[in-house]
Design a protein around this motif. Structure first.
Motif, PDB file in Angstrom:
ATOM      1  N   HIS A 169      -6.354  -0.782  -2.084  1.00 58.17           N
ATOM      2  CA  HIS A 169      -5.304  -0.105  -2.448  1.00 58.17           C
ATOM      3  C   HIS A 169      -4.976  -0.183  -0.751  1.00 58.17           C
ATOM      4  O   HIS A 169      -5.293   0.288   0.064  1.00 58.17           O
ATOM      5  CB  HIS A 169      -4.307   0.749  -3.058  1.00 58.17           C
ATOM      6  CG  HIS A 169      -4.515   1.062  -4.474  1.00 58.17           C
ATOM      7  ND1 HIS A 169      -5.640   1.360  -4.798  1.00 58.17           N
ATOM      8  CD2 HIS A 169      -3.834   1.173  -4.988  1.00 58.17           C
ATOM      9  CE1 HIS A 169      -5.571   1.215  -6.665  1.00 58.17           C
ATOM     10  NE2 HIS A 169      -4.059   1.040  -6.411  1.00 58.17           N
TER      11      HIS A 169
ATOM     12  N   ALA B 247      -1.602  -0.314   1.945  1.00 60.08           N
ATOM     13  CA  ALA B 247      -0.210  -0.175   2.228  1.00 60.08           C
ATOM     14  C   ALA B 247      -0.106   0.100   3.423  1.00 60.08           C
ATOM     15  O   ALA B 247      -0.743  -0.044   4.495  1.00 60.08           O
ATOM     16  CB  ALA B 247       0.567   1.406   1.209  1.00 60.08           C
TER      17      ALA B 247
ATOM     18  N   ASP C  72       4.684   2.211  -0.728  1.00 59.69           N
ATOM     19  CA  ASP C  72       4.099   1.605  -1.703  1.00 59.69           C
ATOM     20  C   ASP C  72       2.927   0.755  -1.760  1.00 59.69           C
ATOM     21  O   ASP C  72       2.829  -0.924  -1.762  1.00 59.69           O
ATOM     22  CB  ASP C  72       5.260   0.093  -1.854  1.00 59.69           C
ATOM     23  CG  ASP C  72       5.407  -0.396  -3.324  1.00 59.69           C
ATOM     24  OD1 ASP C  72       4.909   0.119  -4.054  1.00 59.69           O
ATOM     25  OD2 ASP C  72       5.571  -1.829  -3.123  1.00 59.69           O
TER      26      ASP C  72
ATOM     27  N   GLN D 244      -0.380  -0.747  -3.141  1.00 59.57           N
ATOM     28  CA  GLN D 244      -0.876  -1.708  -4.413  1.00 59.57           C
ATOM     29  C   GLN D 244      -1.997  -2.362  -4.000  1.00 59.57           C
ATOM     30  O   GLN D 244      -3.027  -2.201  -3.140  1.00 59.57           O
ATOM     31  CB  GLN D 244      -0.119  -3.142  -3.194  1.00 59.57           C
ATOM     32  CG  GLN D 244       1.320  -3.542  -3.103  1.00 59.57           C
ATOM     33  CD  GLN D 244       2.044  -3.229  -4.512  1.00 59.57           C
ATOM     34  OE1 GLN D 244       1.966  -4.192  -5.127  1.00 59.57           O
ATOM     35  NE2 GLN D 244       3.215  -1.991  -4.551  1.00 59.57           N
TER      36      GLN D 244
ATOM     37  N   ALA E 285      -4.028  -6.829  -6.736  1.00 64.53           N
ATOM     38  CA  ALA E 285      -2.798  -7.560  -6.968  1.00 64.53           C
ATOM     39  C   ALA E 285      -2.783  -9.066  -7.349  1.00 64.53           C
ATOM     40  O   ALA E 285      -3.462  -9.223  -6.048  1.00 64.53           O
ATOM     41  CB  ALA E 285      -1.829  -6.768  -6.388  1.00 64.53           C
TER      42      ALA E 285
ATOM     43  N   ALA F  99       1.351  -8.777  -2.573  1.00 65.90           N
ATOM     44  CA  ALA F  99       2.422  -7.628  -2.205  1.00 65.90           C
ATOM     45  C   ALA F  99       3.479  -7.740  -1.466  1.00 65.90           C
ATOM     46  O   ALA F  99       3.241  -8.241  -0.209  1.00 65.90           O
ATOM     47  CB  ALA F  99       1.125  -7.292  -1.857  1.00 65.90           C
TER      48      ALA F  99
ATOM     49  N   TRP G  97       5.989  -5.598   0.962  1.00 63.76           N
ATOM     50  CA  TRP G  97       6.837  -4.414   1.217  1.00 63.76           C
ATOM     51  C   TRP G  97       8.297  -5.040   1.904  1.00 63.76           C
ATOM     52  O   TRP G  97       8.235  -5.892   3.483  1.00 63.76           O
ATOM     53  CB  TRP G  97       5.813  -3.309   2.390  1.00 63.76           C
ATOM     54  CG  TRP G  97       4.814  -3.453   1.677  1.00 63.76           C
ATOM     55  CD1 TRP G  97       4.503  -2.519   0.810  1.00 63.76           C
ATOM     56  CD2 TRP G  97       3.005  -3.506   1.832  1.00 63.76           C
ATOM     57  NE1 TRP G  97       3.134  -1.672   0.464  1.00 63.76           N
ATOM     58  CE2 TRP G  97       2.241  -2.964   1.150  1.00 63.76           C
ATOM     59  CE3 TRP G  97       2.447  -4.844   2.218  1.00 63.76           C
ATOM     60  CZ2 TRP G  97       1.014  -3.716   0.198  1.00 63.76           C
ATOM     61  CZ3 TRP G  97       1.786  -5.515   1.929  1.00 63.76           C
ATOM     62  CH2 TRP G  97       0.729  -4.772   1.094  1.00 63.76           C
TER      63      TRP G  97
END
Length: 152
Positions: free
Chosen positions: A27, A29, A41, A43, A47, A50, A52
């Motif tokens: 992930h 962030a 948050d 991600q 994905a 992303a 932010w």
């Protein structure tokens, strides 16, 4: 002013560095200043995109515009935002294994000045490096493009 990071081209949920154990359930962030375990948050690494959005304050200085905020790191003239890459275990614990440093001092001054007026600075970048790994190290143009846009 807000700072929005628009990321694409994420590298996937597994990262296997040469000769090392693979990192799984990857992930990414934004890391909070002085609190590496506090991530904004997270991600998943697979994905499609992303995004932010960070609340920032700006201050005019003799050297130019200084950007501050809870997710802005560094000293005046060397500000940056960390994107933290983490492996997440079955219990949900995050273990950071690398970071990308989005260098705010590399934002062109006219773009930053315009963003102060419009209320939104946007950085767009891909998060996979040339070897297919999660992007790390200092990130400056042309790896990231900066623009001022109207705030929503």
């Amino acid at each position: 002013m807000h700072l929005r990071i628009d990321a694409s081209d994420l590298p996937g949920r597994t990262y296997a560095p040469s000769g090392a154990q693979p990192y799984r359930n990857v992930h990414v962030a934004v890391q909070r200043r002085d609190r590496p375990a506090e991530l904004l948050d997270p991600q998943p690494g697979d994905a499609p995109t992303a995004v932010w959005t960070l609340q920032c304050a700006t201050v005019a200085t003799p050297a130019g515009t200084d950007v501050k905020g809870p997710y802005v790191q560094g000293r005046p003239g060397t500000r940056f935002v960390y994107l933290s890459w983490n492996a997440v275990d079955e219990a949900g614990a995050f273990t950071m294994f690398r970071r990308a440093k989005l260098m705010l001092d590399a934002v062109p001054a006219p773009v930053l000045d315009a963003a102060v007026r419009t209320g939104l600075l946007v950085g767009r970048l891909g998060l996979t490096d040339a070897w297919g790994a999660p992007l790390c190290a200092g990130v400056v143009p042309p790896r990231i493009t900066w623009s001022a846009e109207p705030a929503d």
